[in-house]
Design a protein around this motif. Sequence first.
Motif, short mmCIF file in Angstrom:
data_model
loop_
_atom_site.label_atom_id
_atom_site.label_comp_id
_atom_site.label_asym_id
_atom_site.label_seq_id
_atom_site.Cartn_x
_atom_site.Cartn_y
_atom_site.Cartn_z
N UNK A 1 1.38 27.45 -3.87
CA UNK A 1 2.25 26.41 -3.33
C UNK A 1 2.11 25.17 -4.19
N UNK A 2 3.04 24.24 -4.06
CA UNK A 2 3.10 23.05 -4.92
C UNK A 2 3.12 21.82 -4.01
N UNK A 3 2.39 20.77 -4.42
CA UNK A 3 2.34 19.53 -3.65
C UNK A 3 2.52 18.35 -4.61
N UNK A 4 3.19 17.34 -4.14
CA UNK A 4 3.34 16.12 -4.93
C UNK A 4 2.15 15.20 -4.65
N UNK A 5 1.72 14.44 -5.67
CA UNK A 5 0.52 13.62 -5.57
C UNK A 5 0.88 12.18 -5.93
N UNK A 6 0.45 11.23 -5.09
CA UNK A 6 0.52 9.80 -5.45
C UNK A 6 -0.88 9.20 -5.36
N UNK A 7 -0.97 7.88 -5.46
CA UNK A 7 -2.27 7.24 -5.45
C UNK A 7 -3.00 7.37 -4.13
N UNK A 8 -2.29 7.67 -3.06
CA UNK A 8 -2.92 7.84 -1.75
C UNK A 8 -3.46 9.23 -1.55
N UNK A 9 -2.81 10.22 -2.11
CA UNK A 9 -3.27 11.59 -1.95
C UNK A 9 -2.13 12.57 -2.13
N UNK A 10 -2.26 13.72 -1.51
CA UNK A 10 -1.31 14.80 -1.67
C UNK A 10 -0.34 14.82 -0.50
N UNK A 11 0.88 15.25 -0.81
CA UNK A 11 1.87 15.44 0.21
C UNK A 11 1.78 16.83 0.81
N UNK B 1 0.80 -1.22 0.00
CA UNK B 1 0.00 0.00 0.00
C UNK B 1 0.83 1.27 0.00
N UNK B 2 0.25 2.30 -0.58
CA UNK B 2 0.88 3.62 -0.63
C UNK B 2 0.57 4.39 0.65
N UNK B 3 1.41 5.36 0.93
CA UNK B 3 1.16 6.32 2.01
C UNK B 3 1.36 7.71 1.43
N UNK B 4 0.90 8.71 2.15
CA UNK B 4 1.01 10.08 1.65
C UNK B 4 2.48 10.45 1.48
N UNK B 5 2.81 11.25 0.45
CA UNK B 5 4.20 11.67 0.27
C UNK B 5 4.73 12.38 1.51
N UNK B 6 6.03 12.29 1.71
CA UNK B 6 6.65 12.79 2.94
C UNK B 6 7.13 14.22 2.81
N UNK B 7 7.57 14.65 1.64
CA UNK B 7 8.18 15.98 1.52
C UNK B 7 7.47 16.76 0.44
N UNK B 8 7.65 18.09 0.51
CA UNK B 8 7.08 18.99 -0.48
C UNK B 8 8.13 19.32 -1.53
N UNK B 9 7.70 19.66 -2.74
CA UNK B 9 8.67 20.09 -3.76
C UNK B 9 9.43 21.33 -3.29
N UNK B 10 10.66 21.41 -3.64
CA UNK B 10 11.49 22.54 -3.23
C UNK B 10 11.82 23.45 -4.40
N UNK B 11 12.47 24.56 -4.05
CA UNK B 11 12.96 25.52 -5.05
C UNK B 11 11.85 25.97 -5.99
N UNK B 12 10.71 26.35 -5.41
CA UNK B 12 9.57 26.81 -6.22
C UNK B 12 9.86 28.22 -6.72
N UNK B 13 9.81 28.43 -8.03
CA UNK B 13 10.07 29.72 -8.65
C UNK B 13 8.91 30.06 -9.59
N UNK C 1 11.90 8.03 -3.40
CA UNK C 1 11.69 7.23 -2.18
C UNK C 1 10.80 7.95 -1.18
N UNK C 2 10.70 9.27 -1.29
CA UNK C 2 9.82 10.00 -0.37
C UNK C 2 8.39 10.08 -0.88
N UNK C 3 8.18 9.69 -2.16
CA UNK C 3 6.82 9.72 -2.70
C UNK C 3 5.96 8.65 -2.04
#
Length: 1283
Positions: free
Chosen positions: A903-913, A817-829, A848-850
């Motif tokens: 702001x920016x968030x990474x998304x996997x099958x479980x949801x948003x980070x 099973x998937x879990x929510x991503x652990x970190x947010x995208x960085x260096x947002x410009x 690996x953090x996804x």
Amino acid sequence: MMKKKSVSARKASLVLFLCQMISALDVPLDSKLLEELSQPPTITQQSPKDYIVDPRENIVIQCEAKGKPPPSFSWTRNGTHFDIDKDAQVTMKPNSGTLVINIMNGGKAEAYEGVYQCTARNERGAAISNNIVIRPSRSPLWTKEKLEPNHVREGDSLVLHCRPPVGLPPPIIFWMDNAFQRLPQSERVSQGLNGDLYFSNVQPEDTREDYICYARFNHTQTIQQKQPISVKVFSTKPVTERQPVLLTPTGSTSTKVELRGNVLLLECIAAGLPTPVIRWIKEGGELPANRTFFENFKKTLKIIDVSEADSGNYKCIARNRLGSAHHVISVTVKAAPYWITAPRNLVLSPGEDGTLICRANGNPKPNISWLANGVPIAIAPEDPSRKVDGDTIIFSHVQERSSSVYQCNASNEYGYLLANAFVNVLAEPPRILTPANKLYQVIADSPALLDCAYFGSPKPEIEWFKGVKGSILRGNEYVFHDNGTLEIPVAQKDSTGTYTCVARNELGKIQNEVHLEVKDPTMIIKQPEYKVIQRYGQVSFECVIKHDSTLLPTIIWLKDNDELPDDERFLVGKDNLTIMNVTDKDDGTYTCIVNTTLDSVSASAVLTVVAAPPTPAIIYARPNPPFDLELTGQLERSVELSWIPGDENNSPITNFVIEYEDGLHEPGVWHYQTEVPGTQTTVQLKLSPYVNYSFRVIAVNEIGRSQPSEPSEQYLTKSANPDENPSNVQGIGSEPDNLVITWESLKGFQSNGPGLQYKVSWRQKDVDDEWTSVIVANVSKYIVSGTPTFVPYEIKVQALNDLGYAPEPSEVIGHSGEDLPMVAPGNVQVHVINSTLAKVHWDTVPLKTVRGHLQGYKVYYWKVQSLSIRSRRHVEKKILTFRGNKTFGMLPGLEPYSSYKLNVRVVNGKGEGPASPDKVFKTPEGVPSSPSFLRITNPTLDSLTLEWGSPTHPNGVLTSYILKFQPINNTHELGPLVEIRIPANESSLILKNLNYSTRYKFYFNAQTSVGSGSQITEEAITIMDEGKMAGILHPAVGAGKVQPLYPRIRNVTTAAAETYANISWEYEGPDHANFYVEYGVAGSKEDWKKEIVNGSRSFFVLKGLTPGTAYKVRVGAEGLSGFRSSEDVFETGPAMASRQVDIATQGWFIGLMCAVALLILILLIVCFIRRNKGGKYPVKEKEDAHADPEIQPMKEDDGTFGEYSDAEDHKPLKKGSRTPSDRTVKKEDSDDSLVDYGEGVNGQFNEDGSFIGQYSGKKEKEPAEGNESSEAPSPVNAMNSFV
């Protein structure tokens, strides 16, 4: 080189069914051989581990074993030797280890309680039984007690306690009355698992004095009775209703431990009025399908065959209309040891290697220990060929003295497993089991199989020779089977001779001779031929044969696959069949069959009997159904079906269709099996295992299909291993710590036998780990708990039934099973491209953090404030989703001169980070919208006052307003254009030095530093001198208003359909003007087409237009110096689909129009007659008093034509605008919409970074700018719009 069909015994294990053992040597099942070979003891029968006996009968403790030489038996009791010779009550059966303890002649069963173990021993080792615990059953009496009557108020709860005596095994509890009738139970009254009787609420009818609890002890066949309990219910009015309260279990939580494979029983009984209803759920999961049952009116949850996956929290909820109560039972599933790989017997030759493997699982993990001949291996005599490695014993270079029986014990706190497995080291010289000088006879060109069954240890090598002094046989013309058989695939005449088989190993050599004779095949050199004979004629069929001289053939004639009729008209000769005086009954198929002891051949011919002339008219029909279906040659996977065709009814049968019914899995349903040509009446059918077949045949000719034949006899094929495994195997986790394995179950037809189950196996990919397996049934899903988050697993699901396993399945890759991503995208410009578009960049997050399948990134952005208008507004976030591993995206639809955050968030099958830190950016200025209004007031002879409102959307800092105006003369020609720049802080202006009685057109717009915005236009006139105004001023014009210029045609509006358009306008000027409409194709240099308007009406219908074409139109008035309106442009609709109905072509409409025309003609004739008679018909007065309905405007409230007016008459109509007839306004433009990007809110951009996300924000539509106009409804248009 010799062909070998198997590899050495040292390299692969062979399955051996010798006394239920598996060995490395293949021992043939030859009874004489088995009697001669030595074998260690094997326990074949023993009593159960927990053995409860009847204390009134003799105790029989079973222990049966076999071996060579026959084993001797001994027993231990409570861990010490049990000397049966010293106890007169104990005997052992002859040639057996079974004990008989004589209780019926004075023995006491209690004296023999204890733990017993049997040992079977011979010179090759010792096998031991399980520990057999002997306990006599007990059925004690109830303790006497004084029971007081129960006085209960109506509606209250009540519990009647049973408290049965403790017996062995525990008794079965039930409640009855004095008449031995079971007390009725319901949702309100029911018995708990502990035997108590629970009343959720008592009713007056519960009053009785004979509530009796009974305990039945099945082992001793006795029933004990508790003293009767009295219940008296007294009523109080009114009865108070109560919300649910749990009677059992108490408290809010409890725990339950159950063993794997057992039945889990959970119970909740509640009090309350009205009677509560119980509902069960599993927190964080679902109740297992096909294994969950509800009993005792849903108060008991029953889950059969529980596994570790059934652990968890189970909640029962009791509810009535006053409320609810709940209880959570925490269930833990433990497991007594169970086999993964049980040790299997080994038969080895001296010097060979082998292993014994003992693998078991359980919860907690079982401890594995080894014994040798019943003694712990640590203190057993040493064997240099033996090495113990945990759950494996490795044997190297064994000798005969290495023969022993090993015991594997797997135990934990919940039980144990004990398995015996022997290692039997045999040293035997070769033996040939095939009888000497055996004769084999075959037909030429067919295979010949010469047997040489053998045994020896070590395994002998086999060689074949032809003739007494022949050389060893080699070459591709021979096949040498591993069991010693010599195969000659195509035997020829020169293959005849004597063949010698030689078997040798290091202990000896032996040989055997067999003989082969190859015979010529039997042939029919002249076959019977198809005959057509007239009735009462004579016919003859020939059957001439050729055969081997040493074989004696027999010839049999059949009619329709049956014996010839017992009739003297049929004459059978040496090589023919003659039929005299042919009748219609002789019609059919005649077969000549030639049999020898080695082969059989046949040939058939059809006899058709026709009537003598004159021939009656031929009637063609479907054939009659076949009959006399017969099954022959029944094999496990095939059968031969034969039948007799029915009458073909003068149309030859082209083919037969064979269908089958499976009476075991789908009775009554017939399936297509195969079809054969019409000349064939037998077919070999392929069959599947474990199917109860019936067959039927359908004949087909050119006319059609016959009725099905009567079903054949049933044929039940033997069970077999499954041929295939489940399909669509997947592994997808539903939670971060599990793996859900699913598959498509086999159909009943595919099971190949009873007891269909599935072996589910999994192991983590790229990790050196063993496979974990479970066997499940009647499910298509298995949940593996306790997995790491989102790791790949190798998965396979194998079918098995009572006979064995399907072929090894292929492996698939799944993920936990998937879990929510652990970190947010960085260096947002953010890079602002223009005032409405920005580009955002970010760095990808480490995979690996996804912790799941990367689906993309979501950008949340929202407007913080406008930099030009300091106003509070609701913050409305918008979301764009960018699929895949993107690092940038476009943000469209931004408002100019505004401050934004994103702001920016990474998304996997479980949801948003987690979201990245908010990034602030600002959009630059843009051009403003048009001024909110423009009013012209206070007209004088040479001046006008202009007032305006600032733009609704300034989109920046306003720098100025631009006013342009020019005069318009009576011919609509424009004069010179004057431009004035006005400061941004002004809101009015007085224009002076204008010409009197002159019409002006004004253009007004605002500016920012970026440029000019949209303009707003208006027209007005300066007033005339009083002398000129007297004749033409409208009486409704008051002081302070801009005076209209007469004559004036304004607000020309169009409502276009596919081939016509409704044109309407407003006219100000002298009465009785004659209007005309001019139109042409927009952009064309062709002359205007002119249509005269009938009467003084202010609308006209242009017909005969081309669909999908832009037209220009203007309206003019005759006799007013060629005065015309300004131009308007409209576009006709696209051509309608052919399925739309044109009402003008419908018959009923044409008929209706004809009737209306006839009625009008009659009215005209009546009027004409009245006028000729001198009667007055004041048409003019009626027209003045009641305007023509076609000319008079129609009202909105009754659905008729209304005035074609605009709320702002001074605004010209926008190009191409069309407003629906219900006067609603459609929005044409949106300053904040993604529709302009082609896909609206769900639009996407391309790979170059343009918009690919979805626009999830919502925004109310702003009212459209421009005129609101009404489209003149048309009955034809209305009908054409109805689909």
